[in-house]
Design an enzyme around this catalytic site. Structure first.
Site, PDB file in Angstrom:
ATOM      1  N   ASN A  53       0.781  -1.240   0.000  1.00 40.94           N
ATOM      2  CA  ASN A  53       0.000   0.000   0.000  1.00 40.94           C
ATOM      3  C   ASN A  53       0.814   1.292   0.000  1.00 40.94           C
ATOM      4  OD1 ASN A  53       0.465  -0.773   2.739  1.00 40.94           O
ATOM      5  ND2 ASN A  53      -0.976   0.789   3.365  1.00 40.94           N
ATOM      6  N   GLU A  81       4.552  -4.427  12.147  1.00 42.92           N
ATOM      7  CA  GLU A  81       3.623  -3.305  11.939  1.00 42.92           C
ATOM      8  C   GLU A  81       2.425  -3.904  11.218  1.00 42.92           C
ATOM      9  OE1 GLU A  81       4.171  -0.209  12.879  1.00 42.92           O
ATOM     10  OE2 GLU A  81       6.317  -0.187  13.271  1.00 42.92           O
ATOM     11  N   CYS A 114      -3.225   1.285   6.710  1.00 43.95           N
ATOM     12  CA  CYS A 114      -3.324   0.571   7.990  1.00 43.95           C
ATOM     13  C   CYS A 114      -3.978   1.455   9.049  1.00 43.95           C
ATOM     14  CB  CYS A 114      -1.941   0.133   8.444  1.00 43.95           C
ATOM     15  SG  CYS A 114      -0.759   1.482   8.536  1.00 43.95           S
ATOM     16  N   GLU A 157       8.937   1.787  15.008  1.00 38.86           N
ATOM     17  CA  GLU A 157       9.870   2.236  13.983  1.00 38.86           C
ATOM     18  C   GLU A 157       9.962   3.751  14.059  1.00 38.86           C
ATOM     19  OE1 GLU A 157       8.397   0.609  10.236  1.00 38.86           O
ATOM     20  OE2 GLU A 157       9.634  -1.181  10.539  1.00 38.86           O
TER      21      GLU A 157
HETATM   22  P1  NAD Z   1       0.245  -9.232   3.636  1.00 39.16           P
HETATM   23  O1  NAD Z   1       0.358  -9.647   5.058  1.00 39.16           O
HETATM   24  O2  NAD Z   1      -0.556 -10.073   2.723  1.00 39.16           O
HETATM   25  O3  NAD Z   1       1.694  -9.138   2.973  1.00 39.16           O
HETATM   26  C1  NAD Z   1       2.708  -8.321   3.501  1.00 39.16           C
HETATM   27  C2  NAD Z   1       4.053  -8.852   3.037  1.00 39.16           C
HETATM   28  O4  NAD Z   1       4.266 -10.128   3.628  1.00 39.16           O
HETATM   29  C3  NAD Z   1       4.141  -9.074   1.528  1.00 39.16           C
HETATM   30  O5  NAD Z   1       5.422  -8.734   1.060  1.00 39.16           O
HETATM   31  C4  NAD Z   1       3.892 -10.569   1.407  1.00 39.16           C
HETATM   32  O6  NAD Z   1       4.410 -11.133   0.219  1.00 39.16           O
HETATM   33  C5  NAD Z   1       4.615 -11.078   2.639  1.00 39.16           C
HETATM   34  N1  NAD Z   1       4.207 -12.418   3.082  1.00 39.16           N
HETATM   35  C6  NAD Z   1       3.032 -13.050   2.852  1.00 39.16           C
HETATM   36  N2  NAD Z   1       3.059 -14.278   3.424  1.00 39.16           N
HETATM   37  C7  NAD Z   1       4.261 -14.416   4.035  1.00 39.16           C
HETATM   38  C8  NAD Z   1       4.878 -15.460   4.780  1.00 39.16           C
HETATM   39  N3  NAD Z   1       4.265 -16.621   5.030  1.00 39.16           N
HETATM   40  N4  NAD Z   1       6.130 -15.251   5.266  1.00 39.16           N
HETATM   41  C9  NAD Z   1       6.771 -14.081   5.058  1.00 39.16           C
HETATM   42  N5  NAD Z   1       6.239 -13.066   4.322  1.00 39.16           N
HETATM   43  C10 NAD Z   1       4.998 -13.234   3.823  1.00 39.16           C
HETATM   44  O7  NAD Z   1      -0.269  -7.727   3.644  1.00 39.16           O
HETATM   45  P2  NAD Z   1      -0.669  -6.808   2.390  1.00 39.16           P
HETATM   46  O8  NAD Z   1      -1.990  -7.254   1.860  1.00 39.16           O
HETATM   47  O9  NAD Z   1       0.480  -6.726   1.462  1.00 39.16           O
HETATM   48  O10 NAD Z   1      -0.819  -5.383   3.096  1.00 39.16           O
HETATM   49  C11 NAD Z   1      -1.951  -4.965   3.751  1.00 39.16           C
HETATM   50  C12 NAD Z   1      -1.832  -5.148   5.240  1.00 39.16           C
HETATM   51  O11 NAD Z   1      -0.683  -4.459   5.725  1.00 39.16           O
HETATM   52  C13 NAD Z   1      -3.006  -4.548   5.986  1.00 39.16           C
HETATM   53  O12 NAD Z   1      -3.421  -5.424   6.993  1.00 39.16           O
HETATM   54  C14 NAD Z   1      -2.435  -3.271   6.580  1.00 39.16           C
HETATM   55  O13 NAD Z   1      -3.105  -2.820   7.718  1.00 39.16           O
HETATM   56  C15 NAD Z   1      -1.034  -3.688   6.866  1.00 39.16           C
HETATM   57  N6  NAD Z   1      -0.164  -2.498   6.969  1.00 39.16           N
HETATM   58  C16 NAD Z   1       0.296  -2.124   8.203  1.00 39.16           C
HETATM   59  C17 NAD Z   1       1.068  -0.975   8.346  1.00 39.16           C
HETATM   60  C18 NAD Z   1       1.581  -0.538   9.692  1.00 39.16           C
HETATM   61  O14 NAD Z   1       2.531   0.249   9.731  1.00 39.16           O
HETATM   62  N7  NAD Z   1       1.017  -0.984  10.795  1.00 39.16           N
HETATM   63  C19 NAD Z   1       1.385  -0.210   7.223  1.00 39.16           C
HETATM   64  C20 NAD Z   1       0.908  -0.615   5.980  1.00 39.16           C
HETATM   65  C21 NAD Z   1       0.130  -1.777   5.869  1.00 39.16           C
END
Ligand code: NAD
Length: 496
Positions: free
Chosen positions: A155, A253, A287, A465
């Protein structure tokens, strides 16, 4: 865009541009579905190669023994490189994610600022001489961890990437970055800039690929000493379990379902604009989106009517149009998920006050557009009020008194952020201190500064962070005792 995409059928692995040996990644432009690039993602062998090179580079005295101000010069150069290429980064990221150019340009500049801040923080960081309890000089110093990894979501890729790469390098580590396979392109732009900045080869790699393969390998590999993850809560939980087996530090995060609170005494124009920005900017794919709105009952009807009218005036459009406020969603599958959330809310008795459908018109036919949506009449326990939607959908609820408001706001698995609108500062302070969240904004929302720590409580994450301590989070602390007595230890003196 063609030349950008052509050069990017190479990944940056261990300081070399190489074709990935993993599954194909396809990037499409969310505004019309057109193809941006086909990319060969990283394989397990690619990850292992990047780790091997990273270990060599991290242990090389040419990097490990650099003084902080010398290491900082690389970060300043990267910051400059990002700023100089901000237009291009913005174009690539908008094509990859569908976000507006205005937003992606701001994200690029924020990434540049992150590198600059971390360089400055590094140059001014001090170690401690601790109060000694004997004839010693006692020091507490920090050293690099070695090889580390950052795993980022789709995102806000360049900003999330910078938030991990800058402090990791500042701390003297090597870092391997795994961006989301939904948005791989901008992280490769970052690699190009880092390469041009002359960072010693091997210290940085970009490994787009499937999370369950590439991400998992990074987490499980014994050489990786820390993973900083930004993404969904369930992914983060699984990753933390594996990290626990290795006894590895992780920072998480994660997701959110953040409450925004409007008191009757608030400036209602400020509150209305803040609520709109909090939930509908980035098309809700944030997020920290303020997705649960609590409005004091005495103004509930009037404020919600004002909000609905303002929502309907938001400009939904093409990401490259400067006037656009609400751009397309990242991809069709994500829109399907958002539609399923709204259908469930309707089934739970929710009343859709505006939105709840795709916009109509030729301009919207090919893109993954969805109208900003407001749903009323749900209970705080309804799925829409509990689960993260990650889209432009707001649940509105009335409240009567402060204690009940705080209880309801906190009655949620997440604890990422909160917004409070009131003219009564002591009340804002009281409520802010009662809310279980990592960040609380008062009379504003979604404001960030690299110098202010960020992170979540409860299921929104572990660790912080940003800020000066952001660098320390990528270091190992060591204690040193230096004897000043210049005599044998009394316990054994008689024996020597
Ligand atoms: P996601 O959890 O599907 O993926 C995040 C990352 O993790 C990607 O690079 C993905 O390829 C990787 N990943 C997936 N499975 C994995 C595994 N088994 N082992 C290691 N890595 C793996 O999330 P998304 O759909 O890409 O992003 C949206 C989510 O991120 C939302 O829930 C949002 O709230 C959260 N987010 C949080 C913050 C924060 O700072 N708190 C900021 C931005 C987004």
């Amino acid at each position: 865009m063609t030349n950008v995409m052509e050069t990017q059928n190479r990944l940056y692995i261990g300081g070399e541009w190489r074709r990935g040996r993993g599954a194909e990644i396809v990037s499409n432009f969310p505004a019309d579905g057109s193809l941006n690039a086909r990319l060969s993602g990283a394989s397990i062998e690619d990850v292992d190669l990047a780790i091997e090179r990273a270990e060599d580079a991290a242990n090389d005295p040419a990097w490990r023994r650099l003084l902080p101000h010398e290491r900082a010069t690389f970060l300043y150069r990267i910051a400059e490189g990002i700023a100089k290429n901000a237009e291009r980064i913005s174009q690539v990221q908008s094509r990859d994610t569908g976000k507006t150019l205005t937003e992606t340009y701001a994200l690029a500049m924020s990434a540049s600022g992150t590198f600059r801040y971390m360089a400055a923080a590094l140059e001014t960081m001090e170690e401690a001489i601790t109060p000694s309890r004997g004839q010693y000089l006692t020091f507490s110093v920090h050293e690099p961890l070695g090889v580390t990894a950052g795993i980022t979501p789709w995102n806000s890729p360049i900003a999330s990437d910078a938030q991990k790469v800058a402090p990791a390098l500042a701390a003297g580590n090597a870092i391997l970055l795994k961006p989301s396979s939904w948005s791989p392109l901008v992280s490769l732009e970052l690699a190009r800039i880092i390469d041009e900045a002359g960072l010693p080869r091997g210290l940085f790699s970009t490994l787009p690929g499937a999370g369950a393969i590439v991400g998992d390998r990074l987490v499980q590999h014994p050489a990786i000493k820390k993973v900083s993850f930004t993404g969904g809560t369930e992914t983060g939980r699984g990753l933390a379990r594996k990290a626990a087996d290795k006894l590895m530090t992780v920072s998480l995060e994660l997701g959110g379902k953040s409450p925004t609170i409007v008191f009757a005494d608030a400036d209602l124009d400020i509150a209305c604009a803040g609520v709109l920005f909090g939930i509908f900017s980035s098309t809700g794919q944030s997020c920290i989106a303020g997705s649960r709105l609590f409005v004091e009952r005495s103004i509930y009807q009037a404020f919600v009517a004002k909000l609905v009218a303002a929502t309907e005036r938001l400009r939904i459009g093409h990401p490259f149009d400067k006037a656009t406020q609400v751009a397309p969603l990242i991809r069709p599958r994500h829109r399907d998920e958002i539609e399923a959330h709204v259908a469930r809310a309707r089934a739970d008795g929710g009343r859709v006050l505006t939105g709840g459908e795709r916009p109509i018109g030729a301009d919207y036919q090919q893109g993954t557009y969805y109208r900003p949506t407001i749903v009323a009449d749900l209970d705080n326990q309804a799925a829409l009020c509990r689960e993260e939607v990650f889209g432009p959908v707001l649940a509105v609820l009335p409240f009567d008194d402060e204690a009940e408001l705080i209880r309801q706001s906190n009655d949620n698995a997440y604890g990422l952020a909160c917004g409070i609108y009131t003219r009564d500062f002591p009340k804002a302070w009281r409520v802010a201190r009662g809310i279980d969240a990592g960040t609380v904004w008062i009379n504003t929302y979604k404001q960030f500064s690299i110098s202010t720590p960020f992170g979540g409580t409860k299921e929104s994450g572990v660790g912080r962070e940003k800020g000066r301590d952001g660098i320390r989070a990528w270091m190992a602390q060591k204690s040193l005792y230096c004897d000043l007595g210049n005599r044998p230890h009394p316990w054994a003196a008689i024996a020597v």
